[in-house]
Design an enzyme around this catalytic site. Structure first.
Site, PDB file in Angstrom:
ATOM      1  N   ASP A 173      38.912  45.729  42.168  1.00 28.37           N
ATOM      2  CA  ASP A 173      39.487  45.551  40.815  1.00 28.37           C
ATOM      3  C   ASP A 173      41.023  45.569  40.831  1.00 28.37           C
ATOM      4  O   ASP A 173      41.647  46.002  39.861  1.00 28.37           O
ATOM      5  CB  ASP A 173      38.974  46.646  39.846  1.00 28.37           C
ATOM      6  CG  ASP A 173      37.460  46.667  39.737  1.00 28.37           C
ATOM      7  OD1 ASP A 173      36.846  45.598  39.841  1.00 28.37           O
ATOM      8  OD2 ASP A 173      36.890  47.759  39.541  1.00 28.37           O
TER       9      ASP A 173
ATOM     10  N   LEU B  56      27.113  42.959  42.096  1.00 27.77           N
ATOM     11  CA  LEU B  56      27.357  44.305  42.609  1.00 27.77           C
ATOM     12  C   LEU B  56      27.348  44.372  44.137  1.00 27.77           C
ATOM     13  O   LEU B  56      26.688  45.213  44.736  1.00 27.77           O
ATOM     14  CB  LEU B  56      26.317  45.274  42.028  1.00 27.77           C
ATOM     15  CG  LEU B  56      26.299  45.363  40.502  1.00 27.77           C
ATOM     16  CD1 LEU B  56      25.197  46.297  40.018  1.00 27.77           C
ATOM     17  CD2 LEU B  56      27.654  45.824  39.971  1.00 27.77           C
TER      18      LEU B  56
ATOM     19  N   GLU C  64      33.552  40.947  26.562  1.00 28.39           N
ATOM     20  CA  GLU C  64      33.139  40.232  27.775  1.00 28.39           C
ATOM     21  C   GLU C  64      32.672  38.805  27.519  1.00 28.39           C
ATOM     22  O   GLU C  64      33.096  37.863  28.199  1.00 28.39           O
ATOM     23  CB  GLU C  64      32.019  41.002  28.481  1.00 28.39           C
ATOM     24  CG  GLU C  64      32.463  42.339  29.014  1.00 28.39           C
ATOM     25  CD  GLU C  64      31.383  43.009  29.830  1.00 28.39           C
ATOM     26  OE1 GLU C  64      30.664  42.327  30.578  1.00 28.39           O
ATOM     27  OE2 GLU C  64      31.241  44.244  29.714  1.00 28.39           O
TER      28      GLU C  64
ATOM     29  N   ASN D 244      26.423  37.609  30.685  1.00 31.38           N
ATOM     30  CA  ASN D 244      27.708  36.906  30.821  1.00 31.38           C
ATOM     31  C   ASN D 244      27.491  35.461  31.278  1.00 31.38           C
ATOM     32  O   ASN D 244      28.173  34.554  30.812  1.00 31.38           O
ATOM     33  CB  ASN D 244      28.631  37.646  31.782  1.00 31.38           C
ATOM     34  CG  ASN D 244      29.341  38.804  31.108  1.00 31.38           C
ATOM     35  OD1 ASN D 244      30.266  38.597  30.325  1.00 31.38           O
ATOM     36  ND2 ASN D 244      28.883  40.019  31.368  1.00 31.38           N
TER      37      ASN D 244
ATOM     38  N   HIS E 263      35.366  42.866  34.408  1.00 30.19           N
ATOM     39  CA  HIS E 263      35.194  44.315  34.536  1.00 30.19           C
ATOM     40  C   HIS E 263      35.188  44.932  33.127  1.00 30.19           C
ATOM     41  O   HIS E 263      36.052  44.591  32.307  1.00 30.19           O
ATOM     42  CB  HIS E 263      36.330  44.914  35.373  1.00 30.19           C
ATOM     43  CG  HIS E 263      36.162  46.387  35.575  1.00 30.19           C
ATOM     44  ND1 HIS E 263      35.265  46.911  36.487  1.00 30.19           N
ATOM     45  CD2 HIS E 263      36.724  47.452  34.945  1.00 30.19           C
ATOM     46  CE1 HIS E 263      35.308  48.236  36.414  1.00 30.19           C
ATOM     47  NE2 HIS E 263      36.173  48.588  35.488  1.00 30.19           N
TER      48      HIS E 263
HETATM   49  C1  GRF Z   1      28.896  43.491  32.731  1.00 32.10           C
HETATM   50  O1  GRF Z   1      29.126  44.673  32.033  1.00 32.10           O
HETATM   51  C2  GRF Z   1      30.109  43.162  33.556  1.00 32.10           C
HETATM   52  O2  GRF Z   1      31.303  43.554  32.976  1.00 32.10           O
HETATM   53  C3  GRF Z   1      29.866  43.944  34.798  1.00 32.10           C
HETATM   54  O3  GRF Z   1      28.466  43.866  34.999  1.00 32.10           O
HETATM   55  C4  GRF Z   1      27.803  43.642  33.775  1.00 32.10           C
HETATM   56  C5  GRF Z   1      26.948  42.437  33.918  1.00 32.10           C
HETATM   57  O4  GRF Z   1      26.096  42.227  32.828  1.00 32.10           O
HETATM   58  N1  GRF Z   1      30.687  43.478  35.867  1.00 32.10           N
HETATM   59  P1  GRF Z   1      25.244  40.909  32.704  1.00 32.10           P
HETATM   60  O5  GRF Z   1      24.370  40.780  33.934  1.00 32.10           O
HETATM   61  O6  GRF Z   1      26.187  39.753  32.549  1.00 32.10           O
HETATM   62  O7  GRF Z   1      24.397  41.100  31.469  1.00 32.10           O
END
Ligand code: GRF
Length: 208
Positions: free
Chosen positions: A151, A91, A181, A14, A110
């Site tokens: 959330d 996280l 995403e 992302n 999310h």
């Molecule tokens: C994604 O699925 C996002 O929605 C969630 O954590 C994941 C992160 O993936 N919150 P990345 O590190 O961006 O590849």
């Protein structure tokens, strides 16, 4: 120029999506001023460094007391003076103090259509497992402001994604990332940078 701080725990795809939109010029007036990870080996840190972005780790493991970790996290966030904090797979439950300080200035992505398949313990591959177990035909992703629940903040953008008969949690996760995403997160940042977002309590108004 909207100064954004991206917070991550993992691969950072992302984060990469945001970097790509800045590079191709479709995300103007936005600068990533820093990346913070809670994991030393998060590949997202490498991605940031390749672009010359300041990337640091603040790990719980380095602090015996949780409050010390929280205070260090707040200190490091403040040091970047961000206009917007983007949680892109971060996280860690944010300290309440940070959420209050940056009210309506923190967004999270999310991987489901909130209010389905969200809340405590509902993250990562688990979300997609639950969607498949429930037999959903449609899932998606949501970008929302962060409040002091899990959330529960005002929803900014959502995008639906089809579930396929043969999906595994892994194939579904990949489709949700590719089709939702990686599009939604840069688009939300663009809208905020352009001043197109208004918050009215639990709701947002997108002025486009
Ligand atoms: C994604 O699925 C996002 O929605 C969630 O954590 C994941 C992160 O993936 N919150 P990345 O590190 O961006 O590849």
């Amino acid at each position: 120029m909207l100064k954004i701080l991206v917070m991550v725990s993992g691969g950072g795809t992302n984060l990469q999506a945001i970097l790509d939109r800045i590079t191709d010029g479709s995300l103007n007036d936005v600068q990533i001023v820093g990346v913070i990870s809670n994991k030393k080996d998060a590949y997202a840190l490498e991605r940031a460094k390749k672009y010359g972005i300041s990337a640091i780790c603040v790990s719980k493991k380095d602090f015996p007391v949780k409050e010390e970790f929280n205070q260090e996290l707040i200190k490091q966030v403040d040091a970047f003076s961000p206009d917007l904090i983007v949680l892109a797979g971060f996280l860690v439950i944010l300290p309440k103090e940070l959420i209050t300080k940056y009210e309506n200035k923190i967004i999270n992505i999310h991987p489901s259509l909130i209010p389905s398949f969200c809340g405590a313990g509902c993250y990562g591959l688990k979300v997609h497992e639950m969607v498949l177990e429930r037999g959903c035909k449609v899932t998606g992703a949501t970008v929302h402001f962060v409040d002091d629940g899990t959330d529960t903040g005002p929803i900014l953008l959502q995008k639906a994604v089809q579930v396929h008969q043969m999906d595994t949690p892994e194939t579904l996760q990949k489709r949700v990332m590719e089709e939702a995403e990686w599009i939604l997160l840069p688009e939300t940042i663009r809208l905020i940078a352009a001043g197109k977002v208004k918050v009215n309590g639990k709701q947002t108004e997108i002025m486009e």
